[in-house]
Design a protein around this motif. Structure first.
Motif, PDB file in Angstrom:
ATOM      1  N   TYR A   2      -9.018   9.530  13.373  1.00  7.52           N
ATOM      2  CA  TYR A   2      -8.806  10.093  14.714  1.00  7.52           C
ATOM      3  C   TYR A   2      -9.583  11.173  15.010  1.00  7.52           C
ATOM      4  O   TYR A   2      -9.899  12.027  14.286  1.00  7.52           O
ATOM      5  N   LEU A   3      -9.736  11.352  16.468  1.00  7.68           N
ATOM      6  CA  LEU A   3     -10.699  12.431  16.799  1.00  7.68           C
ATOM      7  C   LEU A   3      -9.451  13.498  17.498  1.00  7.68           C
ATOM      8  O   LEU A   3      -8.436  12.991  18.150  1.00  7.68           O
ATOM      9  N   LEU A   4      -9.347  14.692  16.955  1.00  7.32           N
ATOM     10  CA  LEU A   4      -8.114  15.472  17.358  1.00  7.32           C
ATOM     11  C   LEU A   4      -8.586  16.561  18.380  1.00  7.32           C
ATOM     12  O   LEU A   4      -9.867  16.700  18.540  1.00  7.32           O
ATOM     13  N   ALA A   5      -7.926  17.083  18.932  1.00  8.64           N
ATOM     14  CA  ALA A   5      -7.922  18.032  20.026  1.00  8.64           C
ATOM     15  C   ALA A   5      -8.822  19.218  19.638  1.00  8.64           C
ATOM     16  O   ALA A   5      -9.586  19.683  20.493  1.00  8.64           O
ATOM     17  N   ASP A   6      -8.866  20.038  18.379  1.00 12.23           N
ATOM     18  CA  ASP A   6      -9.811  20.740  18.216  1.00 12.23           C
ATOM     19  C   ASP A   6     -11.291  20.147  17.750  1.00 12.23           C
ATOM     20  O   ASP A   6     -12.158  21.040  17.394  1.00 12.23           O
ATOM     21  N   GLY A   7     -11.399  19.098  18.029  1.00 10.76           N
ATOM     22  CA  GLY A   7     -12.721  18.429  17.748  1.00 10.76           C
ATOM     23  C   GLY A   7     -13.202  17.816  16.500  1.00 10.76           C
ATOM     24  O   GLY A   7     -14.083  17.292  16.087  1.00 10.76           O
ATOM     25  N   SER A   8     -12.225  18.005  15.397  1.00 16.23           N
ATOM     26  CA  SER A   8     -12.229  17.428  14.209  1.00 16.23           C
ATOM     27  C   SER A   8     -11.701  16.137  13.995  1.00 16.23           C
ATOM     28  O   SER A   8     -11.253  15.521  15.110  1.00 16.23           O
ATOM     29  N   ALA A   9     -12.025  15.404  12.836  1.00 11.35           N
ATOM     30  CA  ALA A   9     -11.762  13.986  12.828  1.00 11.35           C
ATOM     31  C   ALA A   9     -10.979  13.974  11.529  1.00 11.35           C
ATOM     32  O   ALA A   9     -10.980  14.893  10.373  1.00 11.35           O
ATOM     33  N   LEU A  10      -9.812  13.052  11.591  1.00 10.14           N
ATOM     34  CA  LEU A  10      -8.832  12.899  10.387  1.00 10.14           C
ATOM     35  C   LEU A  10      -8.773  11.542  10.136  1.00 10.14           C
ATOM     36  O   LEU A  10      -8.622  10.569  11.018  1.00 10.14           O
ATOM     37  N   THR A  11      -8.816  11.202   8.852  1.00  6.38           N
ATOM     38  CA  THR A  11      -8.816   9.728   8.619  1.00  6.38           C
ATOM     39  C   THR A  11      -7.564   9.232   7.642  1.00  6.38           C
ATOM     40  O   THR A  11      -7.013  10.326   6.732  1.00  6.38           O
ATOM     41  N   LEU A  12      -6.892   8.425   7.839  1.00  4.10           N
ATOM     42  CA  LEU A  12      -5.707   7.641   7.153  1.00  4.10           C
ATOM     43  C   LEU A  12      -6.287   6.297   6.508  1.00  4.10           C
ATOM     44  O   LEU A  12      -6.968   5.612   7.139  1.00  4.10           O
ATOM     45  N   TRP A  13      -5.965   5.969   5.383  1.00  2.84           N
ATOM     46  CA  TRP A  13      -6.138   4.780   4.594  1.00  2.84           C
ATOM     47  C   TRP A  13      -4.742   3.955   4.655  1.00  2.84           C
ATOM     48  O   TRP A  13      -4.077   4.443   3.833  1.00  2.84           O
ATOM     49  N   GLU A  14      -5.105   3.058   5.173  1.00  2.63           N
ATOM     50  CA  GLU A  14      -3.631   2.046   5.091  1.00  2.63           C
ATOM     51  C   GLU A  14      -4.035   0.929   4.302  1.00  2.63           C
ATOM     52  O   GLU A  14      -5.241   0.036   4.194  1.00  2.63           O
TER      53      GLU A  14
END
Length: 255
Positions: free
Chosen positions: A61-73
């Protein structure tokens, strides 16, 4: 897996609703996901056999602050029985998803067992164990070049050490060193099933390599196995590969 017309908000809501363990995600992670602007999903790994269907998906996911976050399903169901419902689990660490995958029924039993042709004979067990010990102590193949990924690496190191159950796990000196880790790389070095005292037991060895702020490298060696009296999954962590392999060898003797 990805619907190009699905909004990120709807995608995330669907992901969290179907996950059996979404309540285990840290509040900070859920809060950050609330600012997601865009997303991308891809198949990371899969395993299909007569007893287990297992897939791991990576959702970034691209977040509003410009960083990225990953979830593993992690998605799994029971083999060829189409009536078995698919179960979904979510993790914010790749290592945690991998551990969860290894605990699924059939993860070890799908691999060929040493000295086992489907009807394990008493005379074959000793030979199978001997082959297992030889492989445990054999030199690993030449490693591929590492590609380090900066992804909360210091926290990843803490998680690896936290799940270690062995009394001789790395101490405060190593823990302090890993606080400066800013990138890491996970490699599966070894993975086999054998028979210990007539029971099936699985062994997997991982190297967690870390790149530190001063440019140096250090590693944690994680042994995952089911060579416990009750067949329970157990994690042990060691400072070097030789000690980790010696621990696996010892486990084949004392269970």
């Amino acid at each position: 897996m990805s619907d190009p017309y699905e909004t990120t908000e709807h995608h995330l809501d669907r992901l969290l609703r179907r996950a059996l363990n979404s309540f285990d995600l840290p509040d900070s992670t859920v809060d950050r996901l609330g600012t997601a602007l865009a997303h991308s999903s891809s198949l990371h790994s899969s395993h299909h056999s007569s007893v287990l269907h297992r897939e791991t998906y990576r959702h970034t996911y691209l977040l509003a602050d410009g960083s990225a976050l990953t979830l593993w399903e992690l998605v799994h169901s029971g083999g060829r029985d189409l009536r078995t419902p698919r179960r979904h689990e979510l993790y914010d660490e790749e290592g945690d998803a991998r551990v969860a995958a290894s605990r699924l029924a059939g993860s070890f039993s799908d691999s060929p067992a040493f000295g086992d042709d489907g009807m394990m004979r008493e005379g074959q067990e000793a030979q199978g164990d001997l082959e297992m010990l030889t492989l445990l102590m054999s030199a690993p193949p030449a490693p591929l070049p590492r590609t380090y990924a900066p992804d909360n690496s210091a926290d990843h190191a803490r998680r690896v050490l936290r799940r270690a159950e062995n009394a001789d796990r790395p101490g405060e000196q190593k823990t302090g060193l890993l606080r400066s880790a800013f990138a890491h790389h996970i490699t599966q070095i070894f993975g086999r099933q054998c028979h210990v005292d007539g029971r099936a037991a699985g062994f997997t060895l991982y190297e967690h390599a870390f790149l530190l702020l001063d440019g140096s490298e250090t590693s944690l060696w994680e042994v995952e196995h089911t060579a416990t009296p009750d067949g329970r999954h157990m994690c042990e962590v060691y400072e070097d590969e030789h000690t980790a392999r010696a621990a696996m060898e010892s486990r084949t003797r004392i269970c």
